[in-house]
Write an enzyme that holds these catalytic residues in place. Structure first.
Site, PDB file in Angstrom:
ATOM      1  N   ARG A  12       0.849  -1.192   0.000  1.00  0.00           N
ATOM      2  CA  ARG A  12       0.000   0.000   0.000  1.00  0.00           C
ATOM      3  C   ARG A  12       0.884   1.241   0.000  1.00  0.00           C
ATOM      4  O   ARG A  12       1.963   1.254   0.632  1.00  0.00           O
ATOM      5  CB  ARG A  12      -0.903   0.024   1.239  1.00  0.00           C
ATOM      6  N   HIS A  61      -0.542   0.162  -9.788  1.00  0.00           N
ATOM      7  CA  HIS A  61      -1.240  -0.734  -8.847  1.00  0.00           C
ATOM      8  C   HIS A  61      -1.803  -1.964  -9.591  1.00  0.00           C
ATOM      9  O   HIS A  61      -3.008  -2.231  -9.523  1.00  0.00           O
ATOM     10  CB  HIS A  61      -2.355   0.021  -8.106  1.00  0.00           C
TER      11      HIS A  61
HETATM   12  P1  NDP Z   1      -1.804 -11.762   4.686  1.00  0.00           P
HETATM   13  O1  NDP Z   1      -2.771 -11.232   5.679  1.00  0.00           O
HETATM   14  O2  NDP Z   1      -1.945 -13.159   4.216  1.00  0.00           O
HETATM   15  O3  NDP Z   1      -0.322 -11.591   5.238  1.00  0.00           O
HETATM   16  C1  NDP Z   1       0.096 -10.493   5.985  1.00  0.00           C
HETATM   17  C2  NDP Z   1       1.491 -10.757   6.566  1.00  0.00           C
HETATM   18  O4  NDP Z   1       1.967  -9.550   7.171  1.00  0.00           O
HETATM   19  C3  NDP Z   1       1.482 -11.835   7.645  1.00  0.00           C
HETATM   20  O5  NDP Z   1       2.642 -12.623   7.543  1.00  0.00           O
HETATM   21  C4  NDP Z   1       1.538 -11.007   8.946  1.00  0.00           C
HETATM   22  O6  NDP Z   1       2.158 -11.654  10.034  1.00  0.00           O
HETATM   23  C5  NDP Z   1       2.392  -9.850   8.502  1.00  0.00           C
HETATM   24  N1  NDP Z   1       2.184  -8.671   9.377  1.00  0.00           N
HETATM   25  C6  NDP Z   1       1.029  -8.001   9.613  1.00  0.00           C
HETATM   26  N2  NDP Z   1       1.234  -7.001  10.487  1.00  0.00           N
HETATM   27  C7  NDP Z   1       2.547  -7.064  10.829  1.00  0.00           C
HETATM   28  C8  NDP Z   1       3.367  -6.317  11.710  1.00  0.00           C
HETATM   29  N3  NDP Z   1       2.883  -5.299  12.435  1.00  0.00           N
HETATM   30  N4  NDP Z   1       4.678  -6.671  11.823  1.00  0.00           N
HETATM   31  C9  NDP Z   1       5.179  -7.702  11.105  1.00  0.00           C
HETATM   32  N5  NDP Z   1       4.449  -8.456  10.250  1.00  0.00           N
HETATM   33  C10 NDP Z   1       3.157  -8.132  10.117  1.00  0.00           C
HETATM   34  O7  NDP Z   1      -1.858 -10.738   3.448  1.00  0.00           O
HETATM   35  P2  NDP Z   1      -1.544 -11.037   1.902  1.00  0.00           P
HETATM   36  O8  NDP Z   1      -0.210 -11.675   1.812  1.00  0.00           O
HETATM   37  O9  NDP Z   1      -2.684 -11.700   1.243  1.00  0.00           O
HETATM   38  O10 NDP Z   1      -1.507  -9.542   1.328  1.00  0.00           O
HETATM   39  C11 NDP Z   1      -0.613  -8.565   1.820  1.00  0.00           C
HETATM   40  C12 NDP Z   1      -0.972  -7.191   1.301  1.00  0.00           C
HETATM   41  O11 NDP Z   1      -0.643  -7.070  -0.075  1.00  0.00           O
HETATM   42  C13 NDP Z   1      -2.465  -6.835   1.329  1.00  0.00           C
HETATM   43  O12 NDP Z   1      -2.870  -6.435   2.621  1.00  0.00           O
HETATM   44  C14 NDP Z   1      -2.548  -5.713   0.322  1.00  0.00           C
HETATM   45  O13 NDP Z   1      -2.366  -4.466   0.955  1.00  0.00           O
HETATM   46  C15 NDP Z   1      -1.370  -5.977  -0.620  1.00  0.00           C
HETATM   47  N6  NDP Z   1      -1.818  -6.320  -1.983  1.00  0.00           N
HETATM   48  C16 NDP Z   1      -1.416  -5.529  -3.031  1.00  0.00           C
HETATM   49  C17 NDP Z   1      -1.790  -5.850  -4.312  1.00  0.00           C
HETATM   50  C18 NDP Z   1      -1.323  -5.033  -5.474  1.00  0.00           C
HETATM   51  O14 NDP Z   1      -1.793  -5.242  -6.601  1.00  0.00           O
HETATM   52  N7  NDP Z   1      -0.392  -4.128  -5.292  1.00  0.00           N
HETATM   53  C19 NDP Z   1      -2.637  -7.008  -4.598  1.00  0.00           C
HETATM   54  C20 NDP Z   1      -2.970  -7.773  -3.441  1.00  0.00           C
HETATM   55  C21 NDP Z   1      -2.578  -7.430  -2.179  1.00  0.00           C
HETATM   56  P3  NDP Z   1       1.522 -12.983  10.693  1.00  0.00           P
HETATM   57  O15 NDP Z   1       1.796 -14.073   9.652  1.00  0.00           O
HETATM   58  O16 NDP Z   1       2.287 -13.177  11.917  1.00  0.00           O
HETATM   59  O17 NDP Z   1       0.063 -12.726  10.874  1.00  0.00           O
HETATM   60  C1  OXD Z   2      -5.729  -5.971  -3.231  1.00  0.00           C
HETATM   61  C2  OXD Z   2      -5.242  -5.043  -4.224  1.00  0.00           C
HETATM   62  O1  OXD Z   2      -5.646  -5.690  -2.031  1.00  0.00           O
HETATM   63  O2  OXD Z   2      -5.571  -5.192  -5.415  1.00  0.00           O
HETATM   64  O3  OXD Z   2      -6.199  -7.059  -3.620  1.00  0.00           O
HETATM   65  O4  OXD Z   2      -4.480  -4.137  -3.887  1.00  0.00           O
END
Ligand code: NDP
Ligand code: OXD
Length: 309
Positions: free
Chosen positions: A224, A272
């Site tokens: 993000r 994006h």
């Molecule tokens: P998940 O919820 O599966 O994974 C999130 C990870 O981040 C987990 O490993 C979690 O730790 C870790 N995390 C969360 N908070 C913290 C913190 N404070 N400190 C350290 N680690 C932390 O999310 P996804 O992998 O599915 O997606 C990640 C992000 O990617 C989405 O939220 C979105 O914003 C972005 N995204 C962007 C896209 C784009 O086109 N640019 C498309 C899709 C997604 P734990 O495992 O311990 O819970």
């Molecule tokens: C998502 C994105 O969060 O597209 O899936 O950014």
């Protein structure tokens, strides 16, 4: 069972048709003000008016992985928020990040510029061991990306909130391990959700700690825009502390035409699109989860509003 579809920036019709085909017994309509209460909703960035008009929703299915925009709304406490769980995104994210990493590591920008001038030039090969990659977030997307990078034999570090053990990865967890994670990584890939704990985490202090504080770090932000303190980036690039950045997400999207990131020689901008929502796979996943919830079974991807992801 009644399902309503409320999508901004996306045409609802193909989603409504796809959901009707997948759930033939349900009454599925694109939302309009005055529509009757539905059991479930399929949404992307819905307005607060929609939520207020549908206070009895049991499931709110987001057609993206990130729920930061959704959690800004005032949601009824009984409504369960469910995010997309991969649905074709992790392979795209792995492609995007590996492309950005390899383009930087193999200096393809240099070779492309030389080729445009008709010059046959070589650079000294770089050592993978000097380009450890740190993946922030080891969730659905981050773990897949980390594994893909490992296939190219880069050293890979991963950072998550809770401790993890992933084969081939040096795993760090929690705030206490964050500086060690940064110091051990030269290329930083951000795949964290946007929460109060992670907003602004890509700032001058943290980015300067990459690579044990030595110049030459590289940033790939695919999560993000608000993770990055945008004003901090250009000074780090201009001083040479960072060698470059690939950015897919921005504080304001679309990125304004006069934003300096567009024209900075060390920044690559994409709109994006590093991992797009794949409609068919997403409809199949959401329909499967709605059926499971109706049978009283648990589903993956339920968001914890307190954690923020
Ligand atoms: P998940 O919820 O599966 O994974 C999130 C990870 O981040 C987990 O490993 C979690 O730790 C870790 N995390 C969360 N908070 C913290 C913190 N404070 N400190 C350290 N680690 C932390 O999310 P996804 O992998 O599915 O997606 C990640 C992000 O990617 C989405 O939220 C979105 O914003 C972005 N995204 C962007 C896209 C784009 O086109 N640019 C498309 C899709 C997604 P734990 O495992 O311990 O819970
Ligand atoms: C998502 C994105 O969060 O597209 O899936 O950014």
């Amino acid at each position: 069972m009644r399902i309503t579809v409320c999508l901004t920036q996306t045409r609802p019709e193909p989603w409504v048709e796809g959901l009707r085909a997948a759930l033939p017994d349900a009454d599925i309509q694109a939302w309009e003000p005055g529509a009757p209460q539905a059991d479930h909703a399929v949404v992307w960035a819905p307005p607060q008016d929609f939520i207020d008009a549908q206070p009895g929703l049991r499931g709110l299915f987001n057609i993206g992985a990130g729920v930061d925009a959704l959690l800004q709304l005032k949601l009824p406490p009984e409504t369960q928020v469910v995010r997309l769980d991969d649905a074709g995104m992790s392979v795209q994210m792995a492609e995007y990040v590996c492309h950005a990493l390899i383009r930087h590591f193999r200096e393809f920008d240099f070779y492309e510029a030389e080729a445009r001038e008709g010059r046959w030039a070589f650079r000294k090969p770089r050592e993978r061991a000097d380009f450890a990659v740190g993946v922030m977030g080891l969730g659905v997307l981050g773990e897949r990306v980390a594994r893909a990078i490992g296939q190219f034999e880069f050293p890979v570090n991963g950072w998550s909130r809770s401790p993890k053990a992933v084969e081939g990865l040096r795993c760090f967890a929690g705030e206490a391990a964050f500086d060690d994670f940064l110091g051990a990584s030269r290329v930083l890939v951000n795949l964290l959700p946007l929460t109060e704990a992670t907003r602004g985490i890509l700032n001058s202090r943290n980015l300067s700690r990459l690579n044990q504080g030595e110049p030459g770090g590289y940033l790939i932000n695919v999560a993000r825009g608000a993770h990055l303190v945008e004003a901090d980036l250009i000074p780090l690039l201009d001083s040479g502390q960072l060698a470059g950045a690939t950015l897919d997400v921005f504080e304001v999207e679309p990125l304004p035409a006069d934003h300096p990131f567009w024209r900075h020689p060390k920044i690559t901008v994409t709109p994006h699109g590093s991992a797009r929502t794949m409609r068919e796979a997403s409809i199949a996943q959401i329909a499967g989860k709605i059926r499971a919830i109706e049978r009283g079974e648990p589903v993956a991807g339920v968001v914890d509003p307190k954690r923020g992801y």
